[in-house]
Design a protein around this motif. Structure first.
Motif, PDB file in Angstrom:
ATOM      1  N   PRO A  41       0.800  -1.235   0.000  1.00  0.00           N
ATOM      2  CA  PRO A  41       0.000   0.000   0.000  1.00  0.00           C
ATOM      3  C   PRO A  41       0.831   1.283   0.000  1.00  0.00           C
ATOM      4  CG  PRO A  41      -0.916  -1.603   1.518  1.00  0.00           C
ATOM      5  CD  PRO A  41       0.385  -2.173   1.058  1.00  0.00           C
ATOM      6  N   ASN A  42       1.874   1.340   0.844  1.00  0.00           N
ATOM      7  CA  ASN A  42       2.790   2.479   0.796  1.00  0.00           C
ATOM      8  C   ASN A  42       2.154   3.857   0.952  1.00  0.00           C
ATOM      9  OD1 ASN A  42       5.428   1.498   0.684  1.00  0.00           O
ATOM     10  ND2 ASN A  42       5.177   0.904  -1.458  1.00  0.00           N
ATOM     11  N   ILE A  68       2.401   7.385   2.310  1.00  0.00           N
ATOM     12  CA  ILE A  68       3.708   8.040   2.459  1.00  0.00           C
ATOM     13  C   ILE A  68       4.065   8.222   3.937  1.00  0.00           C
ATOM     14  CG2 ILE A  68       5.118  10.065   1.834  1.00  0.00           C
ATOM     15  CD1 ILE A  68       4.509   8.194  -0.495  1.00  0.00           C
ATOM     16  N   GLU A  69       3.076   8.362   4.797  1.00  0.00           N
ATOM     17  CA  GLU A  69       3.391   8.354   6.231  1.00  0.00           C
ATOM     18  C   GLU A  69       3.532   6.903   6.679  1.00  0.00           C
ATOM     19  OE1 GLU A  69       1.371   9.382  10.558  1.00  0.00           O
ATOM     20  OE2 GLU A  69       0.233   8.423   8.994  1.00  0.00           O
ATOM     21  N   PRO A  70       4.677   6.518   7.188  1.00  0.00           N
ATOM     22  CA  PRO A  70       4.808   5.151   7.705  1.00  0.00           C
ATOM     23  C   PRO A  70       3.938   4.982   8.959  1.00  0.00           C
ATOM     24  CG  PRO A  70       6.970   6.178   7.385  1.00  0.00           C
ATOM     25  CD  PRO A  70       5.944   7.260   7.285  1.00  0.00           C
ATOM     26  N   VAL A 122      -3.535  11.612   9.895  1.00  0.00           N
ATOM     27  CA  VAL A 122      -2.966  10.356   9.415  1.00  0.00           C
ATOM     28  C   VAL A 122      -2.607  10.526   7.942  1.00  0.00           C
ATOM     29  CG1 VAL A 122      -3.447   7.917   8.959  1.00  0.00           C
ATOM     30  CG2 VAL A 122      -4.165   8.940  11.124  1.00  0.00           C
ATOM     31  N   GLY A 123      -1.379  10.184   7.623  1.00  0.00           N
ATOM     32  CA  GLY A 123      -0.846  10.463   6.292  1.00  0.00           C
ATOM     33  C   GLY A 123      -1.125   9.392   5.265  1.00  0.00           C
ATOM     34  N   GLY A 124      -2.408   9.188   4.989  1.00  0.00           N
ATOM     35  CA  GLY A 124      -2.793   8.173   4.011  1.00  0.00           C
ATOM     36  C   GLY A 124      -2.918   6.818   4.668  1.00  0.00           C
ATOM     37  N   PHE A 132      -5.227   3.848   2.779  1.00  0.00           N
ATOM     38  CA  PHE A 132      -5.528   2.947   1.651  1.00  0.00           C
ATOM     39  C   PHE A 132      -5.781   1.531   2.127  1.00  0.00           C
ATOM     40  CE2 PHE A 132      -2.206   6.073   0.543  1.00  0.00           C
ATOM     41  CZ  PHE A 132      -3.058   6.997  -0.029  1.00  0.00           C
ATOM     42  N   ARG A 151      10.745   2.967   6.451  1.00  0.00           N
ATOM     43  CA  ARG A 151      10.072   2.503   5.232  1.00  0.00           C
ATOM     44  C   ARG A 151      10.341   1.015   4.989  1.00  0.00           C
ATOM     45  NH1 ARG A 151       5.600   3.613   2.904  1.00  0.00           N
ATOM     46  NH2 ARG A 151       6.081   5.711   3.616  1.00  0.00           N
ATOM     47  N   MET A 211       6.978   2.858  -7.551  1.00  0.00           N
ATOM     48  CA  MET A 211       5.817   3.692  -7.246  1.00  0.00           C
ATOM     49  C   MET A 211       5.561   4.640  -8.416  1.00  0.00           C
ATOM     50  SD  MET A 211       4.584   3.409  -4.020  1.00  0.00           S
ATOM     51  CE  MET A 211       4.307   4.995  -3.211  1.00  0.00           C
ATOM     52  N   ASP A 219      13.571   5.639   3.863  1.00  0.00           N
ATOM     53  CA  ASP A 219      14.946   5.686   4.332  1.00  0.00           C
ATOM     54  C   ASP A 219      15.913   5.561   3.171  1.00  0.00           C
ATOM     55  OD1 ASP A 219      13.487   3.341   6.383  1.00  0.00           O
ATOM     56  OD2 ASP A 219      14.036   2.849   4.332  1.00  0.00           O
ATOM     57  N   CYS A 243      -3.862  13.909   2.179  1.00  0.00           N
ATOM     58  CA  CYS A 243      -3.509  13.650   3.590  1.00  0.00           C
ATOM     59  C   CYS A 243      -2.527  14.675   4.106  1.00  0.00           C
ATOM     60  CB  CYS A 243      -2.942  12.245   3.750  1.00  0.00           C
ATOM     61  SG  CYS A 243      -1.230  12.056   3.215  1.00  0.00           S
ATOM     62  N   PHE A 277       0.719  14.679   3.961  1.00  0.00           N
ATOM     63  CA  PHE A 277       2.013  14.219   4.484  1.00  0.00           C
ATOM     64  C   PHE A 277       3.166  14.542   3.529  1.00  0.00           C
ATOM     65  CE2 PHE A 277       5.271  11.267   5.960  1.00  0.00           C
ATOM     66  CZ  PHE A 277       5.195  11.480   7.324  1.00  0.00           C
ATOM     67  N   ARG A 305       1.153   9.670  -2.600  1.00  0.00           N
ATOM     68  CA  ARG A 305       0.356   8.467  -2.792  1.00  0.00           C
ATOM     69  C   ARG A 305      -1.135   8.801  -2.895  1.00  0.00           C
ATOM     70  NH1 ARG A 305       1.034   3.594  -5.153  1.00  0.00           N
ATOM     71  NH2 ARG A 305       0.910   1.823  -3.745  1.00  0.00           N
TER      72      ARG A 305
END
Ligand code: FES
Ligand code: FES
Lengths: 790, 155
Positions: free
Chosen positions: A201-202, A204-206, A255-257, A259, A289, A716, B40, B99, B101, B135
């Motif tokens: 899913p990735n 961008i916010e882990p 929350v950074g995404g 999905f 990541r 990506m 990273d 989002c 981010f 994303r």
């Protein structure tokens, strides 16, 4: 209020600019990793380097003696002290037996089952110290053979004692006998084998989590990057840690995404919460990541065989499907529902196929758990049908347009042979508009121009449907869901007429602070700026089931609408009292209460003030105040659908595929904020085009190592991989929710992959390429061209 | 070791371990959490800041390498009264974020991009955004925001 009245209100259908953007644009967002608490320590997980191994011993002596290390917890430390991570859906096999449900320990017990599995967690004063100590944890492994491809699972070494053949369940839906009978009398049968490739899913916010414990009050707080804080709390307290819910507050701030990848209860969340009490401190964990790649739930991963039976005119008679689904090493929260009720039930697509029979065998493999990823089951279903339908047409000499048109469902409601009842839709209208938007008429000329440059051009169609707004609870329960699927909304009207809304939905980019505010502003006749929306905190919101499956507006918004109904009803009584009229004579429009047939009126704000300063108020009949809470449980799913048309240009010399044009016409029912909806479509299309052209999660088939474990190896989509999208809309409002909305979040990711691959195949067919699996990376396309040559 | 940074116009002297990354210095020592970390491997661009006016990935350099430099983070873009920088305003107007981010890194990259290539076409903008991943948005509205922001910055 009915859906058609609602659509005509002011603010509805307006592209109001987002209220949340100011903080995001100025660095004022607060994501989980931005939070720092007093007495905070850091957690680092020791993860399995092997796909499958027996843990002979774990020695933490050296690690625990290192500077700053508070404690290293291993599987032994948690054994018997907490339950395993639960699965939210119980699926039954064809023979009636329940699915195999092996334990999913928070820290591995005796065995690791995928690269990245949790062996131990180190807690130290700094991240550096925790990382160094994690390196010093000595684990002795006995490596076992691993199976990562679903086709290797049946003959692989058993992962779990509870499932000796690695099979979790063998599920089926539809009437097999009738389907077989229809095949027996078919004029033509089209067959297709296909793979829906595994994805990561990735967001961008882990993922991140901070557990905190207060000994004085015996209360826990968990900050977590999660899409549904109440569900997270429910699963963690009731099923894993045996804690009363009121002692645990879960906060999912910005929350950074997500999905899908942030719906689930993960081992890390439980570990930091539990360890916070053991060490009486706060403990922060933020994924790097590379950790996200190995430990976020992955998506898709189906291997299918499909057959369509047709009469001589290309009318569909029956569809037969067998799918092997990869569940990964453990059952993730919704893992079992994705290849079954979110997939098998969508196989009718947009077509009136009288008989459908689907079998799904679900397998455990030595890979990260697989769960819902943008679309969850519906992209897998759409990919299968839309690839198959295009092929049916080609085999019969019918265009992609014609084969669809001949088989579309045209009257509603429509009961499919696979359990769902579609309430509304206008499939030919979407197709017509998409043809125009894509300038299909000009395709031949464009193809000739490409050919003159030595390039191949193809066009691909996809007419998808999905089921959103997951519900109703009783049906979901009968199908195996272990939770309800309603939503909750609380509306607080303040004395001076501004409003705060507490929603159980969760926004991680969807713009609820704006579209929900539009909804409330429209209903109450106040300005959008007078409405504040609060989400993502179990300490502030009454209850909630969170955001996934495009349910926010249709389910979450409907709960708010129900609360507004209650407010309107009470406010009318207050207004009647103030104007000395009877309740029945009061009407409420454009923010004003009027006495029917007179010119007497008072504004909403005056009623609000009266509710809180009840000097002239029917205190004998009504309580003061103007707050209401409502729960909404939908009576049916909603059914967004549409037609996507993709045009690609391929360089046969290099295999490079370029998406030249993409037109998407979708029917989302009522649209509250077109700008936000289009943004959601863009994002979904990009993830779908990403799957079709670039993205692929690859494990080494022998060793089970994740080969695509960073952004260097996992492709990506970037800005220059994409065309300018052309979007269109058809609107057939949903008939069973008060807004008429159907949901838009996943449509792009569902509709686009088959459109792209159909286009690729259309381009390559003249070269003899008959079949192709995603992703259409240059190497794979080039290979396909080469191997098609005689 | 001591590192001198002038961040968003304010000079500070930080006492840092020599292996401290610039992004850590910003987030953890100066509490400027608008600069994000998304990977990273220096691929995602979420950590982008301006260093002496040029966009750099702050996860990919040591704070010590920035000694004496002027740094602009997302917190330093808007005017003192809170008015958004034209590029920030363009992102809002064009719905170039969801989002949020990736957004700080996107906005700072976009500012540098327009300064270096004030006449960039849509296709060039897409190419020049190569170092930043989003994303959520599918980039479509980001590209429009960059075009609109560039025009506003030139005006
Ligand atoms: S965090 Fe710096 S490029 Fe990803
Ligand atoms: S807006 Fe979410 S990653 Fe770009």
């Amino acid at each position: 209020m009915g859906a058609s009245d609602f659509a005509n209100l002011p603010h509805i259908g307006e592209s109001v600019r987002r209220k949340e953007d100011y903080r995001f644009l100025t660095g004022g967002g607060q994501y989980t990793d931005d939070v720092n608490l007093a007495h905070q320590r850091y957690a680092v997980f020791v993860r399995s380097p092997h796909a499958h191994a027996v843990i002979k011993s774990v020695d933490v002596t050296k690690a625990e003696a290192m500077p700053g290390v508070a404690k290293v917890f291993t599987g032994k430390d948690v054994e018997g002290k907490m339950g395993g991570l639960p699965c939210g859906w119980l699926i039954h096999s064809i023979d009636g037996s329940p699915m195999k449900e092996p334990p999913h320990p928070v820290l591995a017990q005796g065995k690791v089952r995928y690269v990245g599995d949790h062996v131990a967690v180190v807690v130290a004063d700094t991240i550096e110290q925790a990382k160094n100590a994690a390196e010093a944890v000595e684990v002795d492994y006995d490596v076992l053979p691993a199976a990562v491809d679903v086709r290797d699972a049946p003959k692989g070494t058993a992962l779990h004692d509870a499932a000796p053949d690695n099979c979790c369940y063998r599920w089926a839906l539809g009437d097999k006998a009738q389907t077989d009978a229809a095949f027996a009398k078919a004029a033509h049968v089209t067959k297709l084998d296909l793979i829906n490739n595994r994805l990561i899913p990735n967001a961008i916010e882990p993922r991140a989590a901070i557990g905190s414990y207060n000994r004085a009050t015996d209360e826990y707080t968990l900050y977590v990057a999660n899409q549904n804080p109440h569900v997270e709390r429910l699963l963690m307290t009731a099923f894993v840690l045996s804690l009363p819910e009121h002692k645990v507050r879960v906060i999912a701030p910005d929350v950074g995404g997500g999905f899908g990848s942030k719906i689930y209860l993960y081992a890390e969340d439980v570990a930091v919460t539990w360890a916070a009490k053991q060490l009486n401190c706060s403990i922060k964990w933020t994924a790097e990541r590379n950790e996200s790649f190995v430990s976020d739930a992955h998506g898709r991963d189906h291997v299918s065989h499909a057959e369509m039976a047709m009469d001589k005119d290309g009318k569909f008679l029956a569809l037969r499907v067998h799918t092997d689904a990869n569940l990964g090493a453990y059952l993730s929260t919704f893992g079992s529902s994705v290849p079954t009720y979110l997939y098998g039930t969508l196989l009718a697509g947009q077509y009136a196929t009288p008989q459908i029979y689907v079998e799904v065998d679900a397998w455990f493999t030595n890979t990260a758990p697989v769960d819902a990823y943008r679309g969850a089951g519906r992209p897998e279903a759409s990919y299968l049908i839309e690839r198959l339908v295009t092929r049916c047409g080609w085999e019969l000499g019918l265009s992609q347009d014609e084969i669809r048109r001949r088989n579309f469902i045209t009257s509603f409601p429509y009961q499919t042979p696979v359990a769902l009842q579609y309430d509304t839709g206008d499939f030919p209208a979407c197709l017509d508009q998409a043809n125009k938007l894509a300038d299909v008429a000009g395709f031949d000329a464009r193809r000739k121009a490409s050919e003159a440059k030595g390039l191949k051009r193809g066009i691909g169609y996809s007419s998808y449907i999905e089921a959103c707004g997951l519900a109703p609870s009783n049906i979901a329960g009968a199908l195996g869901a272990r939770a309800g699927l309603f939503e909750c909304g609380e509306v607080r009207v303040h004395p001076t007429g501004s409003v705060t809304v507490f929603t159980g939905s969760h926004s991680h980019g969807q713009g609820h602070e704006t579209s929900f505010a539009q909804l409330v502003a429209a209903r109450l006749g106040i300005s959008v700026d007078a409405v504040e929306v609060v989400h993502g905190d179990t300490g502030r919101i009454p209850f909630g089931m969170g955001t996934y499956g495009s349910r926010s507006l249709s389910v979450g918004g409907s709960a708010i609408m129900k609360a507004l109904d209650k407010i309107e009803a009470k406010a009318k009584k207050i207004a009647a009292h103030l104007m000395e009229a009877s309740d029945a004579d009061i009407e409420f429009t454009n923010g004003e209460f009027k006495v029917k047939g007179t010119d007497k009126k008072i504004p909403f704000g005056q009623v609000a003030l009266t509710a809180y300063v009840p000097h002239n108020y029917p205190l004998d009949k009504l309580e003061p105040g103007l707050d209401e809470t409502a729960f909404y449980d939908p009576t049916n799913f909603t059914y967004p659908g549409g037609t996507h048309i993709c045009e690609v240009e391929i360089d046969p010399a290099t295999g490079r595929t370029r998406v030249d044009r993409f037109a998407a016409v979708d029917d989302f029912g009522t649209i509250v904020n077109p700008m936000i909806v289009e943004g959601q479509v863009h994002g979904g299309l990009t993830q779908g085009i990403g799957q079709a052209l670039l993205e692929n999660c690859v494990y080494d088939r022998e060793t089970g190592q994740l080969l695509t474990g960073s952004f260097m190896d996992y492709a990506m989509p970037h800005a220059d991989d994409l065309p300018d999208f052309k979007l269109g809309h058809v609107c057939t409002p949903c008939t069973h929710n008060p807004i008429g909305s159907k949901g838009c979040g996943e449509a792009g990711a569902i509709g686009s992959p088959p459109a792209v691959i159909n286009a690729v195949l259309d381009a390559l067919r003249p070269l003899g390429v008959k079949d192709f699996d995603m992703p259409a990376s240059p190497a794979r396309v080039w290979d396909a061209i080469q191997s098609a040559k005689p | 070791m001591q590192v001198q940074l002038k961040v968003n116009g304010k000079a500070s002297t930080l006492d840092l371990a020599p292996n401290t990354l610039l992004v850590q210095a910003l987030r953890e020592h100066l509490q400027l959490t608008g600069t994000h970390v998304g990977c990273d491997t220096a691929q995602c661009g979420a950590c982008t800041v301006l260093l002496n006016g040029r966009a750099v990935k702050s996860c990919n350099m040591l704070a010590a390498q920035a000694n004496g430099a002027e740094i602009t983070t997302i917190e330093g873009l808007a005017a003192a009264d809170g008015t958004l920088h034209p590029m920030q305003a363009a992102f809002k107007e064009c719905h170039g974020l969801q989002c949020g981010f990736c957004t700080p890194g996107m906005v700072l990259s976009a500012i540098d991009l327009c300064k270096q290539h004030p006449k960039a076409t849509e296709a060039e903008i897409r190419e020049l955004l190569e170092g930043n991943l989003c994303r959520c948005t599918g980039y479509h509205n980001i590209v429009r925001a960059v075009q609109q922001g560039a025009a506003a910055m030139a005006a």
